[in-house]
Scaffold this motif. Structure first.
Motif, PDB file in Angstrom:
ATOM      1  N   ARG A  10       0.838  -1.196   0.000  1.00  0.00           N
ATOM      2  CA  ARG A  10       0.000   0.000   0.000  1.00  0.00           C
ATOM      3  C   ARG A  10       0.876   1.251   0.000  1.00  0.00           C
ATOM      4  NH1 ARG A  10      -4.953   0.956  -1.558  1.00  0.00           N
ATOM      5  NH2 ARG A  10      -5.148  -1.279  -1.094  1.00  0.00           N
ATOM      6  N   LEU A  11       1.910   1.201   0.814  1.00  0.00           N
ATOM      7  CA  LEU A  11       2.870   2.307   0.887  1.00  0.00           C
ATOM      8  C   LEU A  11       3.506   2.562  -0.483  1.00  0.00           C
ATOM      9  CD1 LEU A  11       4.688   4.052   2.925  1.00  0.00           C
ATOM     10  CD2 LEU A  11       6.263   2.122   2.815  1.00  0.00           C
ATOM     11  N   ILE A  12       3.954   1.487  -1.104  1.00  0.00           N
ATOM     12  CA  ILE A  12       4.604   1.610  -2.413  1.00  0.00           C
ATOM     13  C   ILE A  12       3.626   2.118  -3.465  1.00  0.00           C
ATOM     14  CG2 ILE A  12       5.455   0.160  -4.321  1.00  0.00           C
ATOM     15  CD1 ILE A  12       7.208  -1.259  -2.337  1.00  0.00           C
ATOM     16  N   LEU A  13       2.420   1.585  -3.444  1.00  0.00           N
ATOM     17  CA  LEU A  13       1.412   2.008  -4.418  1.00  0.00           C
ATOM     18  C   LEU A  13       1.115   3.497  -4.264  1.00  0.00           C
ATOM     19  CD1 LEU A  13      -0.574   1.078  -6.639  1.00  0.00           C
ATOM     20  CD2 LEU A  13      -2.258   0.686  -4.840  1.00  0.00           C
ATOM     21  N   GLU A  14       0.955   3.953  -3.011  1.00  0.00           N
ATOM     22  CA  GLU A  14       0.674   5.371  -2.787  1.00  0.00           C
ATOM     23  C   GLU A  14       1.830   6.247  -3.229  1.00  0.00           C
ATOM     24  OE1 GLU A  14      -0.791   6.422   1.089  1.00  0.00           O
ATOM     25  OE2 GLU A  14      -2.424   4.962   0.946  1.00  0.00           O
ATOM     26  N   TYR A  15       3.050   5.797  -2.943  1.00  0.00           N
ATOM     27  CA  TYR A  15       4.205   6.573  -3.368  1.00  0.00           C
ATOM     28  C   TYR A  15       4.289   6.615  -4.891  1.00  0.00           C
ATOM     29  CZ  TYR A  15       8.866   8.449  -3.730  1.00  0.00           C
ATOM     30  OH  TYR A  15       9.928   9.252  -4.048  1.00  0.00           O
ATOM     31  N   PHE A  16       4.033   5.457  -5.507  1.00  0.00           N
ATOM     32  CA  PHE A  16       4.083   5.349  -6.970  1.00  0.00           C
ATOM     33  C   PHE A  16       3.038   6.261  -7.620  1.00  0.00           C
ATOM     34  CE2 PHE A  16       2.640   2.924 -10.825  1.00  0.00           C
ATOM     35  CZ  PHE A  16       3.766   3.147 -11.599  1.00  0.00           C
ATOM     36  N   GLY A  19       3.405  10.005  -4.639  1.00  0.00           N
ATOM     37  CA  GLY A  19       4.576  10.473  -3.899  1.00  0.00           C
ATOM     38  C   GLY A  19       4.239  10.812  -2.461  1.00  0.00           C
ATOM     39  N   GLY A  20       5.259  11.096  -1.704  1.00  0.00           N
ATOM     40  CA  GLY A  20       5.056  11.641  -0.357  1.00  0.00           C
ATOM     41  C   GLY A  20       4.723  10.658   0.738  1.00  0.00           C
ATOM     42  N   ALA A  21       4.619   9.371   0.417  1.00  0.00           N
ATOM     43  CA  ALA A  21       4.260   8.410   1.458  1.00  0.00           C
ATOM     44  C   ALA A  21       5.415   8.239   2.452  1.00  0.00           C
ATOM     45  CB  ALA A  21       3.903   7.066   0.839  1.00  0.00           C
ATOM     46  N   ILE A  22       5.054   7.985   3.702  1.00  0.00           N
ATOM     47  CA  ILE A  22       6.030   7.805   4.776  1.00  0.00           C
ATOM     48  C   ILE A  22       5.940   6.375   5.298  1.00  0.00           C
ATOM     49  CG2 ILE A  22       6.561   8.471   7.162  1.00  0.00           C
ATOM     50  CD1 ILE A  22       5.586  11.333   6.343  1.00  0.00           C
ATOM     51  N   GLU A  23       7.100   5.752   5.465  1.00  0.00           N
ATOM     52  CA  GLU A  23       7.119   4.383   5.965  1.00  0.00           C
ATOM     53  C   GLU A  23       7.245   4.372   7.487  1.00  0.00           C
ATOM     54  OE1 GLU A  23       9.077   0.322   4.468  1.00  0.00           O
ATOM     55  OE2 GLU A  23      10.574   1.815   5.032  1.00  0.00           O
ATOM     56  N   VAL A  24       6.335   3.683   8.145  1.00  0.00           N
ATOM     57  CA  VAL A  24       6.368   3.557   9.603  1.00  0.00           C
ATOM     58  C   VAL A  24       6.699   2.110   9.946  1.00  0.00           C
ATOM     59  CG1 VAL A  24       5.048   3.728  11.744  1.00  0.00           C
ATOM     60  CG2 VAL A  24       4.692   5.404   9.918  1.00  0.00           C
ATOM     61  N   VAL A  25       7.819   1.916  10.639  1.00  0.00           N
ATOM     62  CA  VAL A  25       8.243   0.583  11.056  1.00  0.00           C
ATOM     63  C   VAL A  25       8.180   0.517  12.580  1.00  0.00           C
ATOM     64  CG1 VAL A  25      10.088  -1.124  11.053  1.00  0.00           C
ATOM     65  CG2 VAL A  25       9.768   0.363   9.064  1.00  0.00           C
ATOM     66  N   GLU A  26       7.459  -0.479  13.073  1.00  0.00           N
ATOM     67  CA  GLU A  26       7.321  -0.677  14.518  1.00  0.00           C
ATOM     68  C   GLU A  26       8.115  -1.921  14.907  1.00  0.00           C
ATOM     69  OE1 GLU A  26       3.289  -1.583  15.589  1.00  0.00           O
ATOM     70  OE2 GLU A  26       3.593  -1.140  17.711  1.00  0.00           O
ATOM     71  N   ARG A  27       8.968  -1.793  15.905  1.00  0.00           N
ATOM     72  CA  ARG A  27       9.742  -2.934  16.390  1.00  0.00           C
ATOM     73  C   ARG A  27       9.046  -3.489  17.632  1.00  0.00           C
ATOM     74  NH1 ARG A  27      15.856  -1.349  17.117  1.00  0.00           N
ATOM     75  NH2 ARG A  27      15.033  -0.623  19.111  1.00  0.00           N
ATOM     76  N   ASP A  28       9.296  -4.740  17.957  1.00  0.00           N
ATOM     77  CA  ASP A  28       8.507  -5.365  19.030  1.00  0.00           C
ATOM     78  C   ASP A  28       8.895  -4.898  20.432  1.00  0.00           C
ATOM     79  OD1 ASP A  28      10.889  -6.719  19.235  1.00  0.00           O
ATOM     80  OD2 ASP A  28       9.987  -8.703  19.459  1.00  0.00           O
ATOM     81  N   ASP A  29       9.905  -4.024  20.539  1.00  0.00           N
ATOM     82  CA  ASP A  29      10.169  -3.389  21.833  1.00  0.00           C
ATOM     83  C   ASP A  29       9.452  -2.047  21.941  1.00  0.00           C
ATOM     84  OD1 ASP A  29      11.675  -2.067  19.944  1.00  0.00           O
ATOM     85  OD2 ASP A  29      13.391  -1.735  21.247  1.00  0.00           O
ATOM     86  N   GLY A  30       8.614  -1.721  20.929  1.00  0.00           N
ATOM     87  CA  GLY A  30       7.852  -0.484  20.959  1.00  0.00           C
ATOM     88  C   GLY A  30       8.532   0.672  20.238  1.00  0.00           C
ATOM     89  N   PHE A  31       9.742   0.438  19.740  1.00  0.00           N
ATOM     90  CA  PHE A  31      10.444   1.496  19.015  1.00  0.00           C
ATOM     91  C   PHE A  31       9.763   1.715  17.663  1.00  0.00           C
ATOM     92  CE2 PHE A  31      13.713   3.505  16.484  1.00  0.00           C
ATOM     93  CZ  PHE A  31      14.387   4.315  17.380  1.00  0.00           C
ATOM     94  N   VAL A  32       9.508   2.976  17.342  1.00  0.00           N
ATOM     95  CA  VAL A  32       8.851   3.305  16.081  1.00  0.00           C
ATOM     96  C   VAL A  32       9.751   4.212  15.260  1.00  0.00           C
ATOM     97  CG1 VAL A  32       6.958   4.635  15.068  1.00  0.00           C
ATOM     98  CG2 VAL A  32       6.489   3.004  16.882  1.00  0.00           C
ATOM     99  N   ASN A  33       9.926   3.859  14.007  1.00  0.00           N
ATOM    100  CA  ASN A  33      10.705   4.707  13.113  1.00  0.00           C
ATOM    101  C   ASN A  33       9.847   5.112  11.916  1.00  0.00           C
ATOM    102  OD1 ASN A  33      13.342   5.876  12.340  1.00  0.00           O
ATOM    103  ND2 ASN A  33      13.058   4.577  10.553  1.00  0.00           N
ATOM    104  N   ALA A  34       9.862   6.397  11.604  1.00  0.00           N
ATOM    105  CA  ALA A  34       9.115   6.894  10.445  1.00  0.00           C
ATOM    106  C   ALA A  34      10.099   7.553   9.501  1.00  0.00           C
ATOM    107  CB  ALA A  34       8.056   7.900  10.883  1.00  0.00           C
ATOM    108  N   SER A  35       9.981   7.228   8.216  1.00  0.00           N
ATOM    109  CA  SER A  35      10.929   7.769   7.254  1.00  0.00           C
ATOM    110  C   SER A  35      10.287   7.951   5.896  1.00  0.00           C
ATOM    111  CB  SER A  35      12.126   6.821   7.127  1.00  0.00           C
ATOM    112  OG  SER A  35      12.910   7.180   6.020  1.00  0.00           O
TER     113      SER A  35
END
Lengths: 243, 243
Positions: A10-16, A19-35
């Protein structure tokens, strides 16, 4: 894969599409990264690839399996250069984007289902840090052995990873330690991608040092013969078929 | 507030110090939104404010309470214009940024603790959609009544909200329906902000239509006398002290 699981696609499709989509990755210790770099990198033209990947492309030859092909970044470049390429990925939407961009042969298939029906290959490409799809210290040797019967003589795996031990981020270092205490490799990240109401299932993504990559290949019919490291975030290990 | 709870302040601090921070908001139905607009908006200069806010600034007068002052965007502008301003917020790091930017009187205080010790005011500003801090259809009248004894004669609340019923996003419409079934106002969002290892506690953030704002004010000693709507995302309701 259910539609609501395909946060990555979905992220890739929206970017394609816009543009402008942001990837949010959640790790199982609760750390969240957005890029915002992720989606752009998934569709980057050759000149914007990491240097190690550009250098490693010179080692591709013959029939190529693109493992985790996503939106077709690598498969399309290889195709243009005249290689026969098969791409595999678990994301239906990413594959849809790859096809819309012109990828000729991309298939919905998890890496754990790679088998003889795909035919034989001279090169296995795992760019985009896709050695991570090896998942764990236990699964990596199992998968490498599974690749082996598909490998023509002289075949290579171009295996990209990030050396997890280069970080100084205390949150990441604490995560490494937590992994060790649970008997996992330090760089085994349990993560999921989230996007609007979409979320991938939790999955294990393995980051390794070159030494660890060599060790994991030991006895699998593959050998790490070379490391392409251009002092960027990623490096490419070259695993050659043994015997 | 524990340091690890202050995801909002951490976000603002990072944006203030280096730019590029992305705000990740998680809703309790699992919907995740990531945006780079949030942090920029929190520190925007007057000329980049929403039109409704710029128009509503003309209605500020006397001593002002800036409710949810964050990094001091509104408090600083009022200060420069010569008003006496007290800002309140729950985020220690956001308040640190506000002070570093020159805010003279900002205090760590939740909106639910607003009381006579703050003194009396002629204007209450709730820009940045901060009518949302009213939280719920139950808490809003309680808070409005609590503001009342602090209000000088002729005092106003400049209350910004987003009309939740203008969306056509099916995920948001489903969330409204879910709220109604649980006896909550449609626009009562239960959310938290996540940033790296930081996460705010879950909190309720209330979006209302102008009609709902008028209804919530009913019998609290305040009356909605005017709505400033410039056909952007937000509107400002002007609540005047009754009697």
């Amino acid at each position: 894969m259910r539609d609501s699981d395909d946060a990555y696609g979905r992220l890739i499709l929206e970017y394609f599409e816009g543009g402008g989509a942001i990837e949010v990755v959640e790790r199982d210790d609760g750390f969240v990264n957005a890029s915002s770099l992720g989606p752009a990198a998934y569709l980057a033209p050759f000149r914007r690839w990491p240097k190690a990947e550009r250098a490693a492309m010179r080692l591709a030859r013959g029939r190529v399996l693109d493992v985790g092909c996503g939106a077709g970044r690598v498969a399309l470049e290889l195709q243009e250069r005249g290689y026969e390429v098969v791409g595999i990925d678990v994301s239906p939407l990413a594959l849809e984007v790859a096809r819309r961009r012109g990828a000729k042969d991309v298939r919905e298939l998890p890496v754990t289902r790679v088998g003889p029906s795909l035919g034989r290959f001279d090169t296995f490409v795992m760019f985009g840090v896709n050695f991570g799809l090896m998942g764990s210290g236990r699964r990596a040797p199992w998968l490498l052995k599974r690749f082996r019967p598909l490998a023509n003589e002289g075949a290579r795996i171009l295996a990209e990873s990030v050396n997890p031990y280069t970080t100084e981020n205390p949150d990441h270092l604490a995560y490494h330690e937590r992994n060790r205490q649970r008997g996992r490799m330090a760089g085994q990240l349990r993560i999921r991608i989230r996007h609007g109401r979409y979320r991938t299932p939790w999955f294990d993504y393995l980051l390794v040092s070159p030494e660890e990559m060599a060790e994991l290949a030991n006895g699998t019919g593959w050998e790490l013969t070379r490391v392409i490291d251009k002092d960027e975030h990623v490096y490419v290990g070259v695993l050659e078929r043994v015997g």
